[in-house]
Design a protein around this motif. Structure first.
Motif, PDB file in Angstrom:
ATOM      1  N   ARG A 199      10.712  18.908  -5.560  1.00  0.00           N
ATOM      2  CA  ARG A 199       9.772  19.944  -6.017  1.00  0.00           C
ATOM      3  C   ARG A 199      10.054  20.344  -7.462  1.00  0.00           C
ATOM      4  N   THR A 200      11.331  20.458  -7.824  1.00  0.00           N
ATOM      5  CA  THR A 200      11.692  20.883  -9.172  1.00  0.00           C
ATOM      6  C   THR A 200      11.277  19.882 -10.229  1.00  0.00           C
ATOM      7  N   PHE A 201      11.469  18.594  -9.948  1.00  0.00           N
ATOM      8  CA  PHE A 201      11.267  17.585 -10.990  1.00  0.00           C
ATOM      9  C   PHE A 201       9.969  16.793 -10.860  1.00  0.00           C
ATOM     10  N   PHE A 202       9.346  16.824  -9.682  1.00  0.00           N
ATOM     11  CA  PHE A 202       8.118  16.048  -9.499  1.00  0.00           C
ATOM     12  C   PHE A 202       6.962  16.876  -8.953  1.00  0.00           C
ATOM     13  N   GLY A 203       7.178  18.160  -8.753  1.00  0.00           N
ATOM     14  CA  GLY A 203       6.117  19.005  -8.234  1.00  0.00           C
ATOM     15  C   GLY A 203       5.858  18.754  -6.760  1.00  0.00           C
ATOM     16  N   THR A 204       4.720  19.243  -6.299  1.00  0.00           N
ATOM     17  CA  THR A 204       4.374  19.127  -4.877  1.00  0.00           C
ATOM     18  C   THR A 204       3.268  18.119  -4.611  1.00  0.00           C
ATOM     19  N   ASP A 205       2.728  17.502  -5.664  1.00  0.00           N
ATOM     20  CA  ASP A 205       1.581  16.606  -5.494  1.00  0.00           C
ATOM     21  C   ASP A 205       1.902  15.137  -5.715  1.00  0.00           C
ATOM     22  N   THR A 206       3.136  14.827  -6.116  1.00  0.00           N
ATOM     23  CA  THR A 206       3.460  13.426  -6.410  1.00  0.00           C
ATOM     24  C   THR A 206       3.664  12.619  -5.136  1.00  0.00           C
ATOM     25  N   PHE A 207       4.424  13.182  -4.194  1.00  0.00           N
ATOM     26  CA  PHE A 207       4.769  12.463  -2.969  1.00  0.00           C
ATOM     27  C   PHE A 207       4.048  13.074  -1.774  1.00  0.00           C
ATOM     28  N   GLU A 208       3.526  12.193  -0.938  1.00  0.00           N
ATOM     29  CA  GLU A 208       2.871  12.668   0.281  1.00  0.00           C
ATOM     30  C   GLU A 208       3.875  13.113   1.338  1.00  0.00           C
ATOM     31  N   THR A 233       0.805  -1.214   0.000  1.00  0.00           N
ATOM     32  CA  THR A 233       0.000   0.000   0.000  1.00  0.00           C
ATOM     33  C   THR A 233       0.843   1.271   0.000  1.00  0.00           C
ATOM     34  N   ALA A 234       2.149   1.149   0.180  1.00  0.00           N
ATOM     35  CA  ALA A 234       3.014   2.326   0.222  1.00  0.00           C
ATOM     36  C   ALA A 234       4.380   1.994  -0.361  1.00  0.00           C
ATOM     37  N   CYS A 235       5.010   2.986  -0.986  1.00  0.00           N
ATOM     38  CA  CYS A 235       6.360   2.852  -1.522  1.00  0.00           C
ATOM     39  C   CYS A 235       7.194   4.034  -1.047  1.00  0.00           C
ATOM     40  N   ILE A 236       8.358   3.722  -0.513  1.00  0.00           N
ATOM     41  CA  ILE A 236       9.314   4.742  -0.108  1.00  0.00           C
ATOM     42  C   ILE A 236      10.507   4.655  -1.056  1.00  0.00           C
ATOM     43  N   PHE A 237      10.826   5.768  -1.691  1.00  0.00           N
ATOM     44  CA  PHE A 237      11.901   5.808  -2.682  1.00  0.00           C
ATOM     45  C   PHE A 237      13.099   6.577  -2.151  1.00  0.00           C
ATOM     46  N   ASP A 238      14.282   6.035  -2.412  1.00  0.00           N
ATOM     47  CA  ASP A 238      15.501   6.831  -2.330  1.00  0.00           C
ATOM     48  C   ASP A 238      15.439   7.857  -3.470  1.00  0.00           C
ATOM     49  N   LEU A 239      16.307   8.866  -3.420  1.00  0.00           N
ATOM     50  CA  LEU A 239      16.277   9.917  -4.442  1.00  0.00           C
ATOM     51  C   LEU A 239      17.446   9.801  -5.423  1.00  0.00           C
ATOM     52  N   ASP A 240      18.664  10.098  -4.958  1.00  0.00           N
ATOM     53  CA  ASP A 240      19.834  10.091  -5.842  1.00  0.00           C
ATOM     54  C   ASP A 240      20.112   8.687  -6.359  1.00  0.00           C
ATOM     55  N   GLY A 241      20.166   8.540  -7.673  1.00  0.00           N
ATOM     56  CA  GLY A 241      20.463   7.237  -8.251  1.00  0.00           C
ATOM     57  C   GLY A 241      19.264   6.323  -8.369  1.00  0.00           C
ATOM     58  N   THR A 242      18.121   6.758  -7.841  1.00  0.00           N
ATOM     59  CA  THR A 242      16.903   5.948  -7.894  1.00  0.00           C
ATOM     60  C   THR A 242      15.820   6.650  -8.701  1.00  0.00           C
ATOM     61  N   LEU A 243      15.439   7.838  -8.269  1.00  0.00           N
ATOM     62  CA  LEU A 243      14.464   8.635  -9.008  1.00  0.00           C
ATOM     63  C   LEU A 243      15.144   9.587  -9.982  1.00  0.00           C
ATOM     64  N   GLU A 278       4.511   4.748   9.814  1.00  0.00           N
ATOM     65  CA  GLU A 278       3.592   5.148  10.878  1.00  0.00           C
ATOM     66  C   GLU A 278       2.777   6.364  10.459  1.00  0.00           C
ATOM     67  N   ARG A 279       3.426   7.312   9.812  1.00  0.00           N
ATOM     68  CA  ARG A 279       2.723   8.509   9.338  1.00  0.00           C
ATOM     69  C   ARG A 279       1.628   8.135   8.349  1.00  0.00           C
ATOM     70  N   PHE A 280       1.890   7.134   7.535  1.00  0.00           N
ATOM     71  CA  PHE A 280       0.910   6.666   6.554  1.00  0.00           C
ATOM     72  C   PHE A 280      -0.126   5.714   7.163  1.00  0.00           C
ATOM     73  N   VAL A 303       9.538   9.938  -0.287  1.00  0.00           N
ATOM     74  CA  VAL A 303      10.972   9.969  -0.591  1.00  0.00           C
ATOM     75  C   VAL A 303      11.729  10.036   0.722  1.00  0.00           C
ATOM     76  N   LEU A 304      12.760   9.196   0.848  1.00  0.00           N
ATOM     77  CA  LEU A 304      13.646   9.229   2.005  1.00  0.00           C
ATOM     78  C   LEU A 304      15.079   9.200   1.494  1.00  0.00           C
ATOM     79  N   SER A 305      15.812  10.266   1.746  1.00  0.00           N
ATOM     80  CA  SER A 305      17.159  10.413   1.206  1.00  0.00           C
ATOM     81  C   SER A 305      18.140  10.776   2.304  1.00  0.00           C
ATOM     82  N   ASN A 306      19.407  10.431   2.078  1.00  0.00           N
ATOM     83  CA  ASN A 306      20.487  10.912   2.944  1.00  0.00           C
ATOM     84  C   ASN A 306      21.049  12.245   2.462  1.00  0.00           C
ATOM     85  N   LYS A 307      20.510  12.780   1.368  1.00  0.00           N
ATOM     86  CA  LYS A 307      20.852  14.128   0.935  1.00  0.00           C
ATOM     87  C   LYS A 307      20.291  15.104   1.971  1.00  0.00           C
TER      88      LYS A 307
END
Length: 222
Positions: free
Chosen positions: A123-132, A3-13, A155-157, A109-113
């Motif tokens: 925000r630049t590449f996916f806007g503000t509505d793609t990820f909760e 029911t949920a997907c958490i993505f890394d950012l750099d090298g993934t998205l 837990e938040r979800f 999205v969960l990143s170490n950046k």
């Protein structure tokens, strides 16, 4: 089912290697040190900005880390201004995210950046509505591979970790997802090799974003 997907950012998205290499080398030049290569930068990323700078300083000849605090201040300034430099989503990623949203799968999205730059890139590449939820490295929250932040997102979800997929391109991501009790999926288009992802417990490996839907369709229904 998942029911949920958490993505890394750099090298993934997003392909951020050029922005990271550029910012590190501008930092090293300002300090009067030699530059690193793109492949060195590829190997150094994944554990947060401080580890990236420490490894870069060592490669540039500052083996005793005498200038790490100075370098961190310079890097933060330079990277803040260049975190989207030559960055782009990987081919097929926007379509995958749209497909997942249409299936009502919750996305994060969960990143170490650093947190501010993580939010800027998303925000630049996916806007503000793609990820909760979008989260980068912040004071007081252990960075990956500690699973605390991933579990907090679940837990938040209001979903159990067993219903979450963690998607990333590095050993850090596979360790994070596994430690959180999530289904860890490694992507082979990022910063680490297939062998490294397999060695660190990837339950599935995908070579193209559209292959992720097979996991949702088949394994999510088990």
């Amino acid at each position: 089912m998942y029911t949920a997907c958490i993505f890394d950012l750099d090298g993934t998205l997003t392909d951020t290697l050029e922005s990271l290499t550029y910012s590190v080398n501008e930092t090293l030049k300002e300090l009067g040190l030699s530059e690193i290569t793109r492949e060195q930068c590829r190997a150094f990323v994944g554990n947060g900005a401080r580890v990236l700078i420490e490894k870069s300083l060592e490669a540039a000849g500052d083996s005793n880390m005498s200038r790490v605090e100075e370098a961190m201040q310079v890097y933060d300034r330079i990277f803040s201004a260049n975190c989207t430099y030559q960055v782009a989503p990987y081919e097929g990623i926007p379509e995958l995210l749209q497909n997942l949203k249409e299936r009502n799968i919750r996305l994060a999205v969960l990143s170490n950046k650093p947190h501010s730059q993580t939010k800027d890139v998303v925000r630049t590449f996916f806007g503000t509505d793609t990820f909760e939820w979008v989260q980068g490295q912040q004071e007081g929250i252990p960075r990956k591979p500690d699973p605390a932040a991933a579990c907090q997102i679940a837990e938040r979800f209001h979903v159990p970790c067993s219903e979450c997929i963690y998607v990333g391109d590095s050993e850090v991501d596979m360790m994070t997802g596994n430690a959180a009790g999530m289904h860890s999926v490694g992507v082979t288009w990022g910063f680490r090799s297939r062998d490294i992802l397999e060695a660190h417990g990837a339950r599935d490996l995908i070579d193209r974003p559209e292959e992720f839907l097979t996991i949702i369709n088949e394994k999510g229904a088990e």
